[in-house]
Design a protein around this motif. Structure first.
Motif, PDB file in Angstrom:
ATOM      1  N   VAL A  69       0.849  -1.200   0.000  1.00  0.00           N
ATOM      2  CA  VAL A  69       0.000   0.000   0.000  1.00  0.00           C
ATOM      3  C   VAL A  69       0.881   1.246   0.000  1.00  0.00           C
ATOM      4  CG1 VAL A  69      -1.876   1.210   1.171  1.00  0.00           C
ATOM      5  CG2 VAL A  69      -1.771  -1.285   1.253  1.00  0.00           C
ATOM      6  N   ARG A  70       1.933   1.241   0.795  1.00  0.00           N
ATOM      7  CA  ARG A  70       2.864   2.377   0.816  1.00  0.00           C
ATOM      8  C   ARG A  70       3.503   2.563  -0.560  1.00  0.00           C
ATOM      9  NH1 ARG A  70       6.723   1.249   5.810  1.00  0.00           N
ATOM     10  NH2 ARG A  70       7.169   3.506   5.657  1.00  0.00           N
ATOM     11  N   ALA A  71       3.876   1.457  -1.182  1.00  0.00           N
ATOM     12  CA  ALA A  71       4.487   1.536  -2.516  1.00  0.00           C
ATOM     13  C   ALA A  71       3.501   2.084  -3.546  1.00  0.00           C
ATOM     14  CB  ALA A  71       4.996   0.160  -2.941  1.00  0.00           C
ATOM     15  N   ALA A  72       2.220   1.691  -3.423  1.00  0.00           N
ATOM     16  CA  ALA A  72       1.211   2.172  -4.369  1.00  0.00           C
ATOM     17  C   ALA A  72       0.963   3.659  -4.199  1.00  0.00           C
ATOM     18  CB  ALA A  72      -0.088   1.385  -4.191  1.00  0.00           C
ATOM     19  N   PHE A  73       0.922   4.140  -2.960  1.00  0.00           N
ATOM     20  CA  PHE A  73       0.790   5.578  -2.731  1.00  0.00           C
ATOM     21  C   PHE A  73       1.998   6.332  -3.293  1.00  0.00           C
ATOM     22  CE2 PHE A  73      -2.529   5.037   0.640  1.00  0.00           C
ATOM     23  CZ  PHE A  73      -3.381   6.061   0.238  1.00  0.00           C
ATOM     24  N   ARG A  76       1.728   6.546  -7.088  1.00  0.00           N
ATOM     25  CA  ARG A  76       0.738   7.541  -7.531  1.00  0.00           C
ATOM     26  C   ARG A  76       1.278   8.953  -7.356  1.00  0.00           C
ATOM     27  NH1 ARG A  76      -4.408   8.435  -8.968  1.00  0.00           N
ATOM     28  NH2 ARG A  76      -5.293  10.440  -8.339  1.00  0.00           N
ATOM     29  N   PHE A  77       1.902   9.207  -6.211  1.00  0.00           N
ATOM     30  CA  PHE A  77       2.454  10.534  -5.958  1.00  0.00           C
ATOM     31  C   PHE A  77       3.529  10.878  -6.984  1.00  0.00           C
ATOM     32  CE2 PHE A  77       5.163  13.448  -3.295  1.00  0.00           C
ATOM     33  CZ  PHE A  77       4.248  14.494  -3.273  1.00  0.00           C
ATOM     34  N   ALA A  78       4.336   9.900  -7.343  1.00  0.00           N
ATOM     35  CA  ALA A  78       5.376  10.138  -8.346  1.00  0.00           C
ATOM     36  C   ALA A  78       4.767  10.469  -9.708  1.00  0.00           C
ATOM     37  CB  ALA A  78       6.282   8.921  -8.451  1.00  0.00           C
ATOM     38  N   THR A 287      -4.216   0.533  -7.532  1.00  0.00           N
ATOM     39  CA  THR A 287      -3.530  -0.262  -8.560  1.00  0.00           C
ATOM     40  C   THR A 287      -4.470  -0.837  -9.609  1.00  0.00           C
ATOM     41  OG1 THR A 287      -3.672  -2.256  -7.179  1.00  0.00           O
ATOM     42  CG2 THR A 287      -1.700  -0.880  -6.938  1.00  0.00           C
ATOM     43  N   GLY A 288      -5.774  -0.776  -9.374  1.00  0.00           N
ATOM     44  CA  GLY A 288      -6.721  -1.377 -10.308  1.00  0.00           C
ATOM     45  C   GLY A 288      -7.219  -0.392 -11.355  1.00  0.00           C
TER      46      GLY A 288
END
Length: 392
Positions: A69-73, A76-78, A287-288
């Motif tokens: 979840v941290r990686a997905a946030f 997205r921020f990147a 991610t979906g």
């Protein structure tokens, strides 16, 4: 009964909740006072949350959240900001409000000053006061397009000033900071040794103008200002608005390096960790498929255009909304210096709930915030009941 501390008792009533809860008690009222997305949550997001429950994935998670979840946030921020952040600096929080409390709890001591926008989201000042700090409003005025002015911020500085709160796209204004202004605000913070907490809850929703994150100009950002020796921007994100997960309570703080251990301790002392079910649902949202976001953006833009058409017909002034899903309208011709009282009377007499501008600070007197996220027919009908200047 023992008395509560003065700084707790003095936290003001949230006028948005006040008018909205009154409206919920009125049958058939049109509620334009609260930002609740009107679309059902995407099926794959609901399925992910229910799958977590079915496999009994209901245990504690790390304070900062599940790694994926941290990686997905961070990803997205990147994508949206151009800032390539390490997932280890992302903290999953129980919605943007808990993230705001976490950030301020870490930065603010009793007696510290925090610069907050006026008009601005009410819990900025409420949270600062609850922590024993002093919220210092910086005025946003029509003459300057409700945008911050460096010279005004400069005049409000004291030796106790610790944090500058920024919010773009803005709730309640719908305004969006341009690149030049954002750069100057970051430069100002570095020059005066201030932290920035940047509320970017509405980053997914802008209209014909890009969202610019202050983190771009912070130390380590792709366009860092020369004054940026070390990072000082904390970015607040949420899935509440982007994916309609208002009740799921999941968001993130993107933090400067070196704060990880400190924030983990403060997180443990507040909520420990975010619900695992909410995190798995959030992971699916991030991610979906992203059709929810594009559909919502088109709807909010269409509602903005429908609402401004009604206000134009009635001759009511408003701020051109460039982001978020709110419209800031001038009803001073009808409110007569008491917009809070007027919204209560308007609800009672015409069955429409609007958020009074004073919910967002003293500079909001005479203005109302109109939520654009619901059904178009209700929005048009509700606004059609507003008094025009010629009839007030």
């Amino acid at each position: 009964m023992p008395s509560a501390p003065v700084h707790v008792v003095s936290v003001p009533v949230n006028q948005i909740r006040e008018i909205t809860q009154a409206a919920w008690a009125v049958p058939d009222s049109i509620v334009l006072s609260i930002g609740e997305p009107a679309f059902p949550v995407a099926r794959h997001v609901l399925d992910a949350g229910m799958a977590a429950l079915d496999r009994d994935d209901t245990n504690y998670t790390p304070n900062a959240g599940l790694g994926p979840v941290r990686a997905a946030f961070a990803a997205r921020f990147a994508r949206l900001s151009g800032v390539d952040d390490d997932p280890s600096r992302v903290f999953v929080v129980a919605g943007a409000q808990q993230g705001l409390h976490l950030a301020l709890s870490t930065l603010v001591a009793p007696g510290d000053d925090v610069l907050v926008p006026d008009p601005g989201y009410p819990t900025f000042a409420m949270t600062v006061g609850l922590l024993g700090g002093t919220p210092v409003p910086y005025p946003l005025v029509p003459e300057h397009g409700f945008q911050p002015r460096i010279e005004i911020l400069q005049g409000l500085l004291t030796p106790r000033t610790r944090v500058l709160m920024l919010n773009s796209p803005s709730n309640p204004l719908g305004s969006v900071f341009g690149e030049d202004l954002t750069r100057e605000l970051v430069r100002f913070a570095h020059e005066h040794d201030l932290w920035i907490i940047s509320d970017e809850c509405y980053e997914a929703f802008t209209y014909d103008t890009p969202h610019v994150s202050p983190a771009r100009f912070d130390a380590g950002g792709p366009a860092a200002v020369p004054e940026a020796r070390e990072a000082r921007v904390i970015t607040s994100l949420t899935l509440s608005k982007t994916y309609g997960l208002t009740g799921m309570r999941i968001g993130a703080l993107v933090t400067p390096p070196g704060m990880e251990a400190l924030l983990s301790n403060v997180m443990e002392a507040t909520v420990s960790c975010v619900s695992a079910t909410a995190q798995y649902a959030g992971l699916a949202a991030l991610t979906g498929p992203q059709e929810y976001v594009s559909t919502a953006l088109a709807h909010y833009r269409s509602n903005r255009d429908a609402a401004t058409a009604v206000l134009d017909r009635l001759g009511i002034d408003y701020l051109d909304a460039r982001g978020a899903f709110y419209l800031w309208a001038d009803l001073s011709h009808a409110t007569r210096g008491d917009v809070r009282g007027w919204t209560k009377r308007f609800l009672a007499e015409r069955g429409v709930a609007l958020a009074p501008g004073t919910a967002f600070g003293s500079m909001g007197e005479g203005w109302v915030r109109i939520a654009l996220c619901g059904r178009t027919d209700e929005l048009v009908e509700g606004l059609s009941r507003l008094p025009s200047p010629g009839l007030a």
